[in-house]
Design a protein around this motif. Sequence first.
Motif, PDB file in Angstrom:
ATOM      1  N   GLY A   1     -53.389 -36.637  89.947  1.00  0.00           N
ATOM      2  CA  GLY A   1     -51.955 -35.967  89.750  1.00  0.00           C
ATOM      3  C   GLY A   1     -50.763 -35.623  90.354  1.00  0.00           C
ATOM      4  O   GLY A   1     -49.842 -36.670  90.707  1.00  0.00           O
TER       5      GLY A   1
ATOM      6  N   GLY B   1     -49.155 -32.155  89.061  1.00  0.00           N
ATOM      7  CA  GLY B   1     -48.762 -33.457  89.418  1.00  0.00           C
ATOM      8  C   GLY B   1     -48.700 -34.323  88.358  1.00  0.00           C
ATOM      9  O   GLY B   1     -47.953 -34.763  88.867  1.00  0.00           O
ATOM     10  N   SER B   2     -48.509 -33.471  87.371  1.00  0.00           N
ATOM     11  CA  SER B   2     -48.265 -34.217  86.479  1.00  0.00           C
ATOM     12  C   SER B   2     -46.457 -33.949  85.715  1.00  0.00           C
ATOM     13  O   SER B   2     -46.115 -33.734  84.788  1.00  0.00           O
ATOM     14  CB  SER B   2     -49.120 -33.836  84.693  1.00  0.00           C
ATOM     15  OG  SER B   2     -50.134 -34.217  85.421  1.00  0.00           O
TER      16      SER B   2
HETATM   17  O1  PA5 Z   1     -53.388 -32.336  92.045  1.00  0.00           O
HETATM   18  C1  PA5 Z   1     -53.664 -32.453  90.623  1.00  0.00           C
HETATM   19  O2  PA5 Z   1     -54.419 -32.184  90.519  1.00  0.00           O
HETATM   20  C2  PA5 Z   1     -52.896 -31.022  89.891  1.00  0.00           C
HETATM   21  O3  PA5 Z   1     -52.749 -30.551  90.105  1.00  0.00           O
HETATM   22  C3  PA5 Z   1     -53.090 -31.469  88.299  1.00  0.00           C
HETATM   23  O4  PA5 Z   1     -52.589 -32.153  88.410  1.00  0.00           O
HETATM   24  C4  PA5 Z   1     -52.778 -30.836  87.546  1.00  0.00           C
HETATM   25  O5  PA5 Z   1     -53.779 -28.849  87.591  1.00  0.00           O
HETATM   26  C5  PA5 Z   1     -52.587 -30.772  86.457  1.00  0.00           C
HETATM   27  O6  PA5 Z   1     -53.689 -31.692  85.277  1.00  0.00           O
HETATM   28  P1  PA5 Z   1     -53.922 -31.955  84.676  1.00  0.00           P
HETATM   29  O7  PA5 Z   1     -52.784 -33.316  84.934  1.00  0.00           O
HETATM   30  O8  PA5 Z   1     -55.302 -32.805  84.462  1.00  0.00           O
HETATM   31  O9  PA5 Z   1     -53.253 -31.674  83.400  1.00  0.00           O
END
Ligand code: PA5
Length: 443
Positions: free
Chosen positions: A202, A82-83
């Motif tokens: 995320g 998500g990031s």
């Molecule tokens: O949607 C989610 O929660 C995950 O895909 C996170 O975005 C991903 O693991 C990255 O996490 P972070 O932003 O804490 O590094």
Amino acid sequence: MINLDLKGCSSFVNEKQFEDYTARALEALSILDSGTGAGSNFLGWNRLPSEITQEMLEDYLSVVDKWIEMEIDLVVVIGIGGSYLGAKAAIEALSHSFHQMGPSRGPKVVFAGHNLSEEYIAELMDMVSVKNVACVVISKSGTTTEPAVVFRLIKKYIEETYGIKEARKRIIAVTDKERGALRLLSNQEGYKTFVIEENIGGRFSVLTAVGLLPIALAGFDITEMVRGAVDMQRICSEPTKDNPAIRYAAMRNILYDNGKKIELLVGFNPKLHYLSEWWKQLFGESEGKDGKGIFPASVNFTTDLHSLGQYIQDGERILFETFIDVRTIRRKVEIGYDKQDLDGLNYLAGKNVEFCNKMAQQGTMFAHNDGGVPTMEISIDLLDEYNLGQLFYFFEKACGISAYILGVNPFDQPGVEDYKKNMFALLGKPGYERQSKELRKRL
Ligand code: PA5
């Protein structure tokens, strides 16, 4: 405005079933909007578009201006899941197909920290070493291994090349307000930071700095994107059976309960590839739990008609398709006349290539329908910032509603942790000694 066409499902679903599931979707919408369902402390995305202020957008745009002024020509955006996927989806959808080869007004934006390939990272450093570089590191938890590994390298490179003081102008972190290693490091080093609010997970964060900052850095109009999302927020909040998020969520749950366990998101433009990747994470992580959930997959046609077309047409009848239709395109390429006509294409002379693409799209929908694959079609006017903003919000809202109909918490992802624990144990991370011993026996 986006339009959802469900005609291609009519022979698979009866009216009564659609009415029942629409009622369930409306109930799910009410639970979502009143914040009374599972995971309701992660609903920050729900009203986000209308809460984005001009000041917030200007803050992102000031980074763009500053880095253009500093003649930054490469921005490395570090993040995973998500990031990463929202920004990547938007930038790929909006860019020239060969943008990395051509000139650009601002910096080129590249992504890293979304894999652990040594070759990828080494080749990234090759590019970094010949560019005037800056970096946006994005991690909500601030502890994710993949981005942390790359950031350690980029940080060191920037500090050694430009000096510690200058590094502060070239590194921006997007992370939690208080928690995590990235927050600690940013505070200590004095980086400019943007906060990912605690109540936004995320995969629902594309309309925060996580998505908007990289999209703005790539030269795209984030104001328009937010305008599209705001319009869709209004439409998707209406408790009526015409609400497209209600209709989409209802239909996909009916199909799932009728044995269609896999949804294929279908695009007819390679620029949509990463939108599908973003959508896969959104629905996969939100719905795939407690032994339930539609498996989200994607195909790029016509390319994949020449590889997966056979299965879709004729294989196990567990699929349904959601086509993304882009009504108008900005470019025109006409097929010419050839005196010899050895390739037999003169019947297309004077037609645009997109006409062929559209006929392939129609023909494919009919063929798959006839072969037992229900199809939905989501149409947008143009592949631009406004319509992408609409799509992002539409899918987020539909996902929340859909998961509530399914009976799962859309906002957690407990299953993601298992591989991480094993990886940490195998890497020898302190605190994982017992698991490490167990796993090593299995090697
Ligand atoms: O949607 C989610 O929660 C995950 O895909 C996170 O975005 C991903 O693991 C990255 O996490 P972070 O932003 O804490 O590094």
